[in-house]
Write a protein that holds these residues in place. Structure first.
Motif, PDB file in Angstrom:
ATOM      1  N   SER A 250       0.267   5.239  -4.717  1.00 31.40           N
ATOM      2  CA  SER A 250      -0.274   6.573  -4.012  1.00 31.40           C
ATOM      3  C   SER A 250      -1.782   6.493  -4.340  1.00 31.40           C
ATOM      4  CB  SER A 250       0.316   7.997  -4.818  1.00 31.40           C
ATOM      5  OG  SER A 250       1.312   7.393  -5.452  1.00 31.40           O
ATOM      6  N   ASN A 251      -2.689   7.432  -4.275  1.00 30.73           N
ATOM      7  CA  ASN A 251      -4.124   7.152  -4.545  1.00 30.73           C
ATOM      8  C   ASN A 251      -4.240   6.883  -5.863  1.00 30.73           C
ATOM      9  OD1 ASN A 251      -6.613   7.330  -3.834  1.00 30.73           O
ATOM     10  ND2 ASN A 251      -6.818   9.474  -4.405  1.00 30.73           N
ATOM     11  N   GLU A 252      -3.816   5.878  -6.672  1.00 30.89           N
ATOM     12  CA  GLU A 252      -3.901   5.803  -7.944  1.00 30.89           C
ATOM     13  C   GLU A 252      -4.308   4.145  -8.242  1.00 30.89           C
ATOM     14  OE1 GLU A 252       0.043   5.718  -9.819  1.00 30.89           O
ATOM     15  OE2 GLU A 252       0.901   5.578  -7.435  1.00 30.89           O
TER      16      GLU A 252
ATOM     17  N   GLN B  56       0.790  -1.222  -0.184  1.00 30.82           N
ATOM     18  CA  GLN B  56      -0.196   0.178   0.047  1.00 30.82           C
ATOM     19  C   GLN B  56       0.895   1.306   0.085  1.00 30.82           C
ATOM     20  OE1 GLN B  56      -2.738   0.239   3.218  1.00 30.82           O
ATOM     21  NE2 GLN B  56      -3.820   2.245   2.421  1.00 30.82           N
ATOM     22  N   GLN B  57       1.820   1.360   0.877  1.00 35.88           N
ATOM     23  CA  GLN B  57       2.654   2.480   0.762  1.00 35.88           C
ATOM     24  C   GLN B  57       3.297   2.681  -0.383  1.00 35.88           C
ATOM     25  OE1 GLN B  57       3.182  -0.427   2.498  1.00 35.88           O
ATOM     26  NE2 GLN B  57       5.300  -0.454   3.407  1.00 35.88           N
TER      27      GLN B  57
END
Ligand code: UTP
Length: 292
Positions: free
Chosen positions: A122-124, A118-119
């Motif tokens: 990004s928001n993609e 997850q890290q």
């Protein structure tokens, strides 16, 4: 939005291939002369992926080494004038493609493996590629076909194929709205159902394009089938807020996590290998004549 990152979960134990996988990663097993993970990476790169994120474990260092340069080997090949082999080794990872590695401390399931990355996302939207599903898509790789769909719909896409009803216990099975083509809206998904409870005969195979909304859902996913955190369960939760499509991709898929399909893949790829095709087909004929 464009998808440029792919997660390759490679931290599983590969128990179906023991003892071969005791010290060697399943994903490094070769189909003729290339490891499974390289085929998976090539599938992703052909589809426009430029950032490869491997979810590994302590016993999978060979994967990291495979995608790193090997100075000793390269200088040896150079000295001996083996330029064709040097090119093979150097082109494993094309320019402009980067690798990142994150550890899954224990094999808690595919959903947990994806969450470990997850890290690095990004928001993609991102792809998930399972190397043990080797897919020969022909002219367009499976992930390319899925990217085409994503570009049009901007919704998550999952690759599916028709399976034998009795095999449902080995797959995530989707409940779809039937359409006239290979793209079907999903209305439900369930992990490894009993054949009597399977909502369709479309099984999920190891290629996904997912939106980042999956991550908070994965965080809240508790252990499910096989006592593992299942990606399927988080996808079921995602369906309550987003539309997701199933794509019955064109191509042939080999489940290289199973011994029989691994051998089938080896035969299929050897029969189309430029150096081996002719001699190998003769060899196969010899074997076939011995089988009554
Ligand atoms: P599989 O269930 O097919 O692989 O997971 P496995 O668990 O390694 O194999 P068997 O069943 O024991 O023989 C599909 C992919 O997900 C990865 C695996 O490495 C494989 O590439 N995976 C699975 C993880 O990265 N972490 C996990 O906790 C589980």
């Amino acid at each position: 939005m464009k998808v440029t990152k792919a997660i390759f979960p490679v931290a599983g134990l590969g128990t179906r291939f023991l003892p071969a996988t005791k010290a060697n990663p399943k994903e490094m097993m070769p189909i003729v002369d290339k490891p499974l993970i390289q085929y998976a990476v090539e599938d992703a790169i052909a589809a426009g992926i430029t950032e490869l994120i491997f979810v590994t474990s302590s016993s999978k260092r060979a994967i990291e080494d495979h995608f790193d340069s090997n100075f000793e080997l390269e200088s040896n090949l150079l000295e001996r004038g083996k330029f064709d082999l040097l090119e093979i080794v150097r082109s494993i990872l094309p320019n402009g493609v980067s690798c990142a590695y994150v550890r899954q401390k224990s094999p808690r399931g595919l959903g947990h493996a994806v969450l470990c990355a997850q890290q690095l996302i990004s928001n993609e939207p991102f792809a998930v590629v399972l190397a043990d599903d080797l897919i020969d898509g022909g002219k367009k790789t499976c992930l390319q076909q899925m990217m085409d769909v994503f570009q049009e719909t901007q919704s998550s896409v999952i690759a599916v194929e028709k399976i034998l009803p009795l095999a449902s216990k080995k797959y995530g099975i989707v409940d779809v709205i039937p359409t006239q083509n290979r793209l079907m809206p999903i209305r439900g998904i369930v992990e490894k159902p009993h054949p009597d409870q399977a909502p369709s005969n479309f099984g999920v195979v190891g290629r996904y394009i997912l939106t980042p909304a999956i991550f908070p859902l994965l965080q809240n996913t508790t252990v499910g089938s096989n006592n593992e955190i299942q990606l399927t369960d988080a996808i079921a939760a995602l369906l309550t807020t987003e539309s997701i499509n199933a794509l019955q991709f064109s191509g042939i898929r080999y489940d290289c996590g199973s011994k029989l399909d691994y051998l089938r893949a080896t035969i299929a790829y050897a029969l189309k290998h430029p150096e081996l095709a002719t001699d190998f087909s003769l060899l196969l004929r010899e074997f076939a004549e011995c089988i009554v």
